[in-house]
Design a protein around this motif. Structure first.
Motif, PDB file in Angstrom:
ATOM      1  N   ILE A 100      -9.909  -1.243  17.005  1.00  0.00           N
ATOM      2  CA  ILE A 100      -9.194  -2.517  17.014  1.00  0.00           C
ATOM      3  C   ILE A 100      -8.397  -2.685  15.724  1.00  0.00           C
ATOM      4  CG2 ILE A 100      -9.496  -5.020  16.927  1.00  0.00           C
ATOM      5  CD1 ILE A 100     -11.866  -4.724  18.803  1.00  0.00           C
ATOM      6  N   THR A 101      -9.058  -2.442  14.579  1.00  0.00           N
ATOM      7  CA  THR A 101      -8.405  -2.623  13.282  1.00  0.00           C
ATOM      8  C   THR A 101      -7.092  -1.864  13.197  1.00  0.00           C
ATOM      9  OG1 THR A 101     -10.587  -2.838  12.216  1.00  0.00           O
ATOM     10  CG2 THR A 101      -8.708  -2.366  10.792  1.00  0.00           C
ATOM     11  N   LEU A 102      -7.117  -0.609  13.607  1.00  0.00           N
ATOM     12  CA  LEU A 102      -5.945   0.253  13.452  1.00  0.00           C
ATOM     13  C   LEU A 102      -4.929   0.071  14.570  1.00  0.00           C
ATOM     14  CD1 LEU A 102      -7.832   3.381  12.145  1.00  0.00           C
ATOM     15  CD2 LEU A 102      -6.264   1.930  10.851  1.00  0.00           C
ATOM     16  N   ALA A 103      -5.287  -0.697  15.590  1.00  0.00           N
ATOM     17  CA  ALA A 103      -4.323  -1.029  16.640  1.00  0.00           C
ATOM     18  C   ALA A 103      -3.459  -2.218  16.234  1.00  0.00           C
ATOM     19  CB  ALA A 103      -5.048  -1.339  17.949  1.00  0.00           C
ATOM     20  N   VAL A 104      -3.943  -3.021  15.284  1.00  0.00           N
ATOM     21  CA  VAL A 104      -3.201  -4.228  14.897  1.00  0.00           C
ATOM     22  C   VAL A 104      -2.672  -4.177  13.472  1.00  0.00           C
ATOM     23  CG1 VAL A 104      -4.496  -5.645  16.519  1.00  0.00           C
ATOM     24  CG2 VAL A 104      -5.294  -5.459  14.161  1.00  0.00           C
ATOM     25  N   GLY A 105      -3.184  -3.255  12.656  1.00  0.00           N
ATOM     26  CA  GLY A 105      -2.755  -3.190  11.269  1.00  0.00           C
ATOM     27  C   GLY A 105      -2.499  -1.772  10.813  1.00  0.00           C
ATOM     28  N   PRO A 106      -1.792  -1.609   9.695  1.00  0.00           N
ATOM     29  CA  PRO A 106      -1.506  -0.267   9.166  1.00  0.00           C
ATOM     30  C   PRO A 106      -2.760   0.405   8.638  1.00  0.00           C
ATOM     31  CG  PRO A 106      -0.807  -1.960   7.614  1.00  0.00           C
ATOM     32  CD  PRO A 106      -1.216  -2.686   8.855  1.00  0.00           C
ATOM     33  N   GLY A 107      -2.729   1.746   8.600  1.00  0.00           N
ATOM     34  CA  GLY A 107      -3.922   2.492   8.202  1.00  0.00           C
ATOM     35  C   GLY A 107      -3.866   3.088   6.818  1.00  0.00           C
ATOM     36  N   GLU A 108      -2.785   2.848   6.052  1.00  0.00           N
ATOM     37  CA  GLU A 108      -2.625   3.520   4.762  1.00  0.00           C
ATOM     38  C   GLU A 108      -3.733   3.161   3.778  1.00  0.00           C
ATOM     39  OE1 GLU A 108      -0.270   1.955   6.356  1.00  0.00           O
ATOM     40  OE2 GLU A 108       1.276   3.459   6.777  1.00  0.00           O
ATOM     41  N   LYS A 109      -4.060   1.880   3.674  1.00  0.00           N
ATOM     42  CA  LYS A 109      -5.095   1.469   2.724  1.00  0.00           C
ATOM     43  C   LYS A 109      -6.463   1.990   3.137  1.00  0.00           C
ATOM     44  CE  LYS A 109      -3.011  -2.686   0.733  1.00  0.00           C
ATOM     45  NZ  LYS A 109      -3.179  -4.142   0.535  1.00  0.00           N
ATOM     46  N   LEU A 110      -6.739   1.964   4.434  1.00  0.00           N
ATOM     47  CA  LEU A 110      -8.017   2.494   4.912  1.00  0.00           C
ATOM     48  C   LEU A 110      -8.124   3.978   4.609  1.00  0.00           C
ATOM     49  CD1 LEU A 110     -10.683   2.300   6.409  1.00  0.00           C
ATOM     50  CD2 LEU A 110      -9.434   2.559   8.571  1.00  0.00           C
ATOM     51  N   GLU A 133      -8.287  11.435  12.226  1.00  0.00           N
ATOM     52  CA  GLU A 133      -7.684  12.231  13.302  1.00  0.00           C
ATOM     53  C   GLU A 133      -7.568  11.416  14.593  1.00  0.00           C
ATOM     54  OE1 GLU A 133      -9.087  16.722  11.906  1.00  0.00           O
ATOM     55  OE2 GLU A 133     -10.000  15.782  13.667  1.00  0.00           O
ATOM     56  N   ARG A 134      -8.538  10.593  14.871  1.00  0.00           N
ATOM     57  CA  ARG A 134      -8.546   9.784  16.098  1.00  0.00           C
ATOM     58  C   ARG A 134      -7.311   8.878  16.156  1.00  0.00           C
ATOM     59  NH1 ARG A 134     -12.937   7.995  19.588  1.00  0.00           N
ATOM     60  NH2 ARG A 134     -12.743   5.835  20.308  1.00  0.00           N
ATOM     61  N   HIS A 135      -6.839   8.465  14.961  1.00  0.00           N
ATOM     62  CA  HIS A 135      -5.704   7.541  14.906  1.00  0.00           C
ATOM     63  C   HIS A 135      -4.471   8.163  14.257  1.00  0.00           C
ATOM     64  CE1 HIS A 135      -7.926   4.061  16.419  1.00  0.00           C
ATOM     65  NE2 HIS A 135      -8.963   4.549  15.759  1.00  0.00           N
ATOM     66  N   ASP A 136      -4.453   9.503  14.176  1.00  0.00           N
ATOM     67  CA  ASP A 136      -3.272  10.231  13.680  1.00  0.00           C
ATOM     68  C   ASP A 136      -2.820   9.725  12.312  1.00  0.00           C
ATOM     69  OD1 ASP A 136      -3.098  11.810  16.040  1.00  0.00           O
ATOM     70  OD2 ASP A 136      -2.062  10.172  17.058  1.00  0.00           O
ATOM     71  N   LEU A 137      -3.781   9.568  11.399  1.00  0.00           N
ATOM     72  CA  LEU A 137      -3.458   9.066  10.067  1.00  0.00           C
ATOM     73  C   LEU A 137      -3.176  10.177   9.063  1.00  0.00           C
ATOM     74  CD1 LEU A 137      -6.168   6.258   9.645  1.00  0.00           C
ATOM     75  CD2 LEU A 137      -3.804   6.017  10.447  1.00  0.00           C
ATOM     76  N   VAL A 138      -3.506  11.441   9.395  1.00  0.00           N
ATOM     77  CA  VAL A 138      -3.414  12.520   8.415  1.00  0.00           C
ATOM     78  C   VAL A 138      -2.595  13.689   8.936  1.00  0.00           C
ATOM     79  CG1 VAL A 138      -5.544  12.029   7.138  1.00  0.00           C
ATOM     80  CG2 VAL A 138      -5.657  13.384   9.228  1.00  0.00           C
ATOM     81  N   ALA A 139      -1.845  14.286   8.018  1.00  0.00           N
ATOM     82  CA  ALA A 139      -1.184  15.559   8.307  1.00  0.00           C
ATOM     83  C   ALA A 139      -2.168  16.686   8.023  1.00  0.00           C
ATOM     84  CB  ALA A 139       0.062  15.706   7.438  1.00  0.00           C
ATOM     85  N   ASP A 140      -1.839  17.887   8.488  1.00  0.00           N
ATOM     86  CA  ASP A 140      -2.755  19.026   8.355  1.00  0.00           C
ATOM     87  C   ASP A 140      -3.072  19.375   6.901  1.00  0.00           C
ATOM     88  OD1 ASP A 140      -2.843  19.198  11.081  1.00  0.00           O
ATOM     89  OD2 ASP A 140      -1.397  20.843  11.225  1.00  0.00           O
ATOM     90  N   ASP A 141      -2.165  19.038   5.983  1.00  0.00           N
ATOM     91  CA  ASP A 141      -2.367  19.396   4.582  1.00  0.00           C
ATOM     92  C   ASP A 141      -2.882  18.230   3.743  1.00  0.00           C
ATOM     93  OD1 ASP A 141      -0.104  17.855   4.725  1.00  0.00           O
ATOM     94  OD2 ASP A 141       1.129  19.126   3.411  1.00  0.00           O
ATOM     95  N   HIS A 142      -3.394  17.193   4.384  1.00  0.00           N
ATOM     96  CA  HIS A 142      -3.883  16.040   3.633  1.00  0.00           C
ATOM     97  C   HIS A 142      -5.119  16.416   2.815  1.00  0.00           C
ATOM     98  CE1 HIS A 142      -5.404  11.995   2.708  1.00  0.00           C
ATOM     99  NE2 HIS A 142      -4.184  11.578   2.960  1.00  0.00           N
TER     100      HIS A 142
END
Length: 256
Positions: free
Chosen positions: A127-137, A185-194
């Motif tokens: 829910i959190t990541l469906a309504v808000g950005p994920g950068e800080k998390l 990964e579930r929310h596509d927040l990271v690239a492969d080299d993160h």
């Protein structure tokens, strides 16, 4: 959605979180925000017949993560009102089913509760990541894991190696790393080299008896809308996997 902030302190993070939350969801019950003086007070939600309660320290309420912390707890409240299996399933029942007849170290038992909480967090953050950005998390997950990994011994893990530091348990750190990477990964927040991948790899290497990839897969692939029986079995299987490692069967204080 009615929010009542009790005590002196900032209100804007909670109102901002409410505005984001209400773009997709709502709560039937009002939310009392209780600002605590203790800076070490963790942020957590309580649920009652007539209200939800968000407990948070004034220090956390004034931090850069305040809005995200509030949004996360609002998501837990929503899952509670939805009677989602992750928020209605008794952890004690799962432990009884998974560990009946076994003798388990008390520290491992506490880790099992943390695994259950991770699964709750996965569903809340859907829910959190469906309504808000994920950068800080993502930054929070990275910094938290970096601190835990930095506490590991410099000597590489090897057969027979035992970690002496008690400040950061390598086994639950590996599970925490699996959770962080699975959520990202579930929310596509990271690239492969993160950098999170390097940190997670280091945590997994420090706890070779923990099935890191298995836990990452379990967390990442949790069904979006499981029935109670399916969810219970997933949690039972995760608990059994964690306590079945050779390290878990070592001598030590046990809880029956």
């Amino acid at each position: 959605m009615n929010i009542r902030v009790q005590g002196p302190g900032p209100t804007s993070p909670f109102l901002s979180a409410r505005d984001l939350f209400e773009t997709e969801h709502d709560l039937s019950l009002p939310v009392d925000v209780r600002l605590q003086d203790d800076p070490d007070e963790r942020t957590w939600a309580g649920h009652y017949d007539d209200r939800h309660v968000l407990n948070i320290s004034r220090q956390a309420a004034s931090s850069a993560m305040a809005r995200e912390l509030a949004l996360h707890e609002f998501a837990h409240m929503a899952r509670h009102e939805q009677e989602h299996p992750s928020h209605t399933q008794s952890t004690e029942e799962v432990l009884f089913l998974a560990l009946a007849g076994k003798s388990v170290e008390r520290r491992k038992l506490s880790h099992c509760y943390q695994i259950a909480n991770h699964m709750k967090d996965i569903y809340a953050d859907d829910i959190t990541l469906a309504v808000g950005p994920g950068e800080k998390l993502l930054s929070f997950l990275e910094s938290s894991l970096a601190m835990a990994v930095a506490d590991r011994p410099e000597t590489p893990s090897r057969p027979g190696f035992k970690r002496l530091s008690a400040s950061s348990d390598p086994e639950i750190t590996a599970v925490n790393a699996a959770f962080a990477l699975a959520l990202a990964e579930r929310h596509d927040l990271v690239a492969d080299d993160h950098r999170l991948y390097d940190l997670a790899h280091a945590a997994a290497m420090d706890a070779p008896d923990v099935d890191f990839e298995g836990f990452k897969r379990r967390f990442r692939e949790l069904a979006r809308d499981p029935d109670p029986s399916t969810y219970r079995q997933v949690l039972v299987d995760a608990t059994r996997s964690y306590v079945s490692s050779p390290e878990s069967r070592a001598d030590g204080p046990a809880a029956d």
